[in-house]
Every structure is written in structure tokens, then in C-alpha cells.
Design an enzyme around this catalytic site. Structure first.
Site, PDB file in Angstrom:
ATOM      1  N   GLU A  70       0.818  -1.202   0.000  1.00  0.00           N
ATOM      2  CA  GLU A  70       0.000   0.000   0.000  1.00  0.00           C
ATOM      3  C   GLU A  70       0.858   1.261   0.000  1.00  0.00           C
ATOM      4  O   GLU A  70       0.530   2.254  -0.668  1.00  0.00           O
ATOM      5  CB  GLU A  70      -0.926   0.017   1.227  1.00  0.00           C
TER       6      GLU A  70
ATOM      7  N   CYS B 277      -0.496   0.616   7.909  1.00  0.00           N
ATOM      8  CA  CYS B 277      -0.851   1.083   6.566  1.00  0.00           C
ATOM      9  C   CYS B 277      -2.152   1.875   6.579  1.00  0.00           C
ATOM     10  O   CYS B 277      -2.369   2.744   5.722  1.00  0.00           O
ATOM     11  CB  CYS B 277      -0.976  -0.104   5.613  1.00  0.00           C
TER      12      CYS B 277
ATOM     13  N   ARG C 115      12.646 -24.052  -5.630  1.00  0.00           N
ATOM     14  CA  ARG C 115      13.602 -23.784  -4.553  1.00  0.00           C
ATOM     15  C   ARG C 115      13.761 -22.282  -4.310  1.00  0.00           C
ATOM     16  O   ARG C 115      13.983 -21.848  -3.177  1.00  0.00           O
ATOM     17  CB  ARG C 115      14.952 -24.402  -4.899  1.00  0.00           C
TER      18      ARG C 115
ATOM     19  N   THR D 183      19.212 -39.908   1.017  1.00  0.00           N
ATOM     20  CA  THR D 183      19.365 -39.092  -0.192  1.00  0.00           C
ATOM     21  C   THR D 183      20.664 -38.301  -0.141  1.00  0.00           C
ATOM     22  O   THR D 183      21.370 -38.165  -1.146  1.00  0.00           O
ATOM     23  CB  THR D 183      18.166 -38.132  -0.339  1.00  0.00           C
TER      24      THR D 183
ATOM     25  N   ARG E 191      19.682 -22.995  -8.724  1.00  0.00           N
ATOM     26  CA  ARG E 191      20.464 -22.661  -9.914  1.00  0.00           C
ATOM     27  C   ARG E 191      19.504 -22.367 -11.058  1.00  0.00           C
ATOM     28  O   ARG E 191      18.995 -23.275 -11.713  1.00  0.00           O
ATOM     29  CB  ARG E 191      21.420 -23.808 -10.266  1.00  0.00           C
TER      30      ARG E 191
ATOM     31  N   GLU F   3      12.335 -33.060  -0.389  1.00  0.00           N
ATOM     32  CA  GLU F   3      12.793 -33.699  -1.620  1.00  0.00           C
ATOM     33  C   GLU F   3      13.250 -35.147  -1.436  1.00  0.00           C
ATOM     34  O   GLU F   3      13.952 -35.686  -2.288  1.00  0.00           O
ATOM     35  CB  GLU F   3      13.916 -32.862  -2.250  1.00  0.00           C
TER      36      GLU F   3
ATOM     37  N   ARG G 277      11.894 -43.148   2.415  1.00  0.00           N
ATOM     38  CA  ARG G 277      11.467 -43.239   3.822  1.00  0.00           C
ATOM     39  C   ARG G 277      10.991 -41.896   4.353  1.00  0.00           C
ATOM     40  O   ARG G 277      10.031 -41.834   5.131  1.00  0.00           O
ATOM     41  CB  ARG G 277      12.615 -43.776   4.684  1.00  0.00           C
TER      42      ARG G 277
ATOM     43  N   SER H 151       7.312 -41.171   5.802  1.00  0.00           N
ATOM     44  CA  SER H 151       7.129 -40.648   7.162  1.00  0.00           C
ATOM     45  C   SER H 151       6.289 -39.376   7.163  1.00  0.00           C
ATOM     46  O   SER H 151       5.421 -39.191   8.026  1.00  0.00           O
ATOM     47  CB  SER H 151       8.491 -40.387   7.809  1.00  0.00           C
TER      48      SER H 151
END
Length: 380
Positions: free
Chosen positions: A54, A86, A186, A198, A209, A299, A303, A307
């Protein structure tokens, strides 16, 4: 017949989206000042601690704001946080009519801005394109209500539901266009999370990137590592130190390994174990929320996916499906710790599908039925 208010609110939404991924823990907000059918000023919230949308729109409009209509995607604040209210700037500018997309979801302040402006004689209309205004701020809405981040689970998988050819083996399944979109995702979240499996198999950097001159905004890197198996040489520990890497472990984890990881600059945090040797994910989310992380991208791997789904903690699911088959020895998308009853399976609603090269993105939404209010305010 043209809906004039919706038309201008749509333009305000375009402004709001310019701040996507940059305003956390504040919401994305856009505003327009319209007078005599012409846009006199526009603006969006750029970063927490800086002027709200605003203020930018009113400044751009200058004297033309007097007697004009202000369109804003989120109810103007009527309290002092890191910036002044505001509502006071709106009154000083001489705005006569305010059109609001959605009310502030904070139960402490909801309606306060709209009611204050109406009490001062301004015409106030709320709920114009409300659903669209809510959609761009789902992380802020959930965080305000629960103190927990909005959780998006993302995976690239084969058409037969596999995320790797073999356990412990990194496998590039989806194509280049899907990968580019992942980096755009990301760029819009506060944190990105993987499990230790992982982290060991892929040794990911967990950075953003993007193509072009701008490399993108790196999120906080988070690893679930109950026994602190992540090596101090891991790529993610060599990345942007201003963002940092958090490693969640169980109580009693090896102190020597903890010291080695902390020497790299990593932050090691201890949380309880929920079952077996799996970390309590609700505790992990609570710690992230306390540090004002409003959005989290999960990502993997298998497992971790299982979970999060088992615990009912996923709000949105993004599956990039490639036209490939990996077979029975491949790693499944999600591994659940126990047998599941057919009536107790995680369910979602597919709300969108898109093509990225040869891949298909399925977007689904999980709805949390146990949201409780808290009193965190919009302090931006």
C-alpha cells in the site's frame, strides 16, 4: 458486463506475485491506486521489514491518491510491527474507497484494518477474488494459524512409481525442463529438506540454480540424520554460508561427529524420536517454525516421503512423472513403516497437471484438519 473490481484486483495480484519467495515470513501483497478509471500508482511488498504494498502504491500515486480507490490483495494492517500501520497512510493520502481481496488471517488482527477504515468514513469492500488472493499466500496462512511451515513434497519418478533404479544409487529420471522448474520452486521456499539416505546417495548441493544472469535465492538446507552420518565433506556443507545447513539428529548422537559437522558451520539440532530410529517430524517442523520458516520443500527420499505422508504433514504434493520404467528393484516413491489399512491411506486431490518436456507434473493438495490458531502477528 465487466467486473471492474475483479479486473483491478487481478492487476494487484500480478503485483503481489512479484514478491513471491522474497517476503517471508510476511505475505505477498500487491496494491493499486485507481482514479477516474486510470491507474495512478501500484506497488508490491518486496521484503519483510520494508514498506508494504500500500505504501509503495500511495507514494507512486502522490496527490492523485486523494479521492481515489485503493485495491489491495490483503487487508491493510492496523498495528505497528516493523513498519507503521498502513491504515494511517491510507487515511493521510485521502483514499475514499478500499477494495480488499482477503482479510488478514491472523485471529488477533483479522478485520481490524477494514473496520478502522470503515469507521473513518471510507467505503470498504472485502472478498474480491478472495480465493486467488489466498492461493498465493498459503504458506503465510498456515504459518499464521499453526506456527508451522507449509510443506510441499516434491519427487521425480518413473511411470511405475520409482525414484531410483536401485537403493543408494542416484538416478536422473526426469528431464531438463522439470529440473529447471524444481530450481524455480527452490527459489520460492524458505527451506529444503532431505533424508540422510538421499544426502549420502546423491551428495546434493541443495542450492538454487536458475538460468540467466540471476542465480536465484538459496533456501536453508535441512537434513534428517538421526545418527549424524553426513560426512563433513558433503557438498551442501560447502555452499552459501549465509543460508546455512541444519542437521536434525536424535538424542545421544555421537558427540565427535557432531563437533566435526559444527566445525564446517552446520547447525546441529536434537529432536525426539517418534518410532524406531525415525525423528519426530512434528518436532522438526516446530523448530523450523520457531525460526520463522514458513515454507518447506521436502525432496526425499523414500522413507522421508513415507514418514511425512504417514504423519499427515504434507500440504501439497508435486510429482514429476517421466515416461520411463525402472522395474521391481527400483526404490518406491514412499516407504511406510507398517502395513496400511485400505481406509487409512493418505489421499489427495489432484488439482493441476502440466507438461514439462516429456514429463508430466501432477499437483495435489492435502488438507490439514487439525489446524489450531496461534497469535503470531504480521510484523513486517
Amino acid at each position: 458486463m465487466v467486473d471492474i473490481d475483479s479486473n483491478y484486483m487481478r492487476m494487484a495480484l500480478w503485483e503481489a506475485k512479484k514478491g513471491k519467495g522474497k517476503t517471508s515470513p510476511n505475505p505477498c501483497v500487491g496494491a493499486l491506486v485507481v482514479k477516474n478509471g486510470k491507474i495512478a500508482g501500484k506497488g508490491y511488498h518486496k521484503k519483510a521489514g520494508t514498506p508494504h504494498a500500500e505504501i509503495h502504491a500511495l507514494k507512486a500515486a502522490g496527490r492523485k491518491a486523494k479521492g481515489a480507490t485503493l485495491y489491495v490483495t490483503l487487508e491493510p494492517c492496523n498495528h505497528t510491527g516493523r513498519t507503521p500501520p498502513c491504515t494511517e497512510a491510507i487515511l493521510r493520502a485521502g483514499i475514499s474507497h478500499v477494495v480488499i481481496g482477503m482479510r488478514d488471517p491472523n485471529p488477533q488482527v483479522a478485520g481490524g484494518g477494514a473496520e478502522h477504515l470503515a469507521a473513518q468514513g471510507l467505503q470498504v469492500v472485502s472478498g474480491v477474488m478472495e480465493q486467488e488472493c489466498r492461493e498465493i499466500n498459503l504458506p503465510f496462512i498456515k504459518y499464521t494459524a499453526t506456527g508451522l511451515p507449509w510443506v510441499t513434497m516434491k519427487a521425480g519418478m518413473s511411470i511405475d512409481g520409482r525414484i531410483a533404479a536401485l537403493p543408494g544409487q542416484a538416478t536422473m529420471i526426469t528431464g531438463k525442463q522439470s529440473l529447471q522448474h524444481v530450481h524455480a520452486l527452490r527459489n520460492q521456499v524458505d527451506a529444503i529438506l532431505v533424508g540422510i539416505g538421499t544426502a549420502l546417495a546423491d551428495d546434493p548441493s541443495l542450492t538454487t540454480r536458475l538460468q540467466g544472469p540471476v542465480s536465484g535465492r538459496n533456501p536453508l538446507r535441512v537434513v534428517l540424520d538421526a545418527e549424524l552420518r553426513l560426512p563433513a565433506s558433503a557438498k551442501m556443507l560447502q555452499q552459501d554460508p549465509s543460508v546455512g545447513t541444519w542437521i536434525f539428529c536424535a538424542r545421544g548422537a555421537d558427540k565427535k561427529r557432531r563437533n566435526q559437522l559444527e566445525k564446517t558451520g552446520a547447525v546441529v539440532k536434537t529432536v525426539p524420536v517418534a518410532y524406531g530410529n525415525a525423528l519426530d517430524l512434528k518436532a522438526v517442523l516446530a523448530v523450523l517454525g520457531q525460526s520463522r520458516v514458513t515454507s518447506l520443500l521436502v525432496e526425499g527420499g523414500s522413507r522421508v516421503h513415507g514418514s511425512f505422508l504417514e504423519s499427515g504433514l504434507v500440504d501439497r504434493l508435486l510429482l514429476f512423472v517421466a515416461p520411463k520404467f525402472l522395474g521391481e528393484h527400483g526404490v518406491p516413491l514412499a516407504t511406510f513403516p507398517g502395513k496400511r489399512d485400505k481406509d487409512d491411506l493418505p489421499r489427495l486431490e489432484i488439482i493441476k497437471t502440466r507438461r514439462y518436456g516429456e514429463d508430466v507434473l501432477l499437483e495435489g493438495r492435502f488438507f490439514n484438519k487439525n489446524i489450531k490458531e496461534n497469535t503470531d502477528d504480521r510484523s513486517g
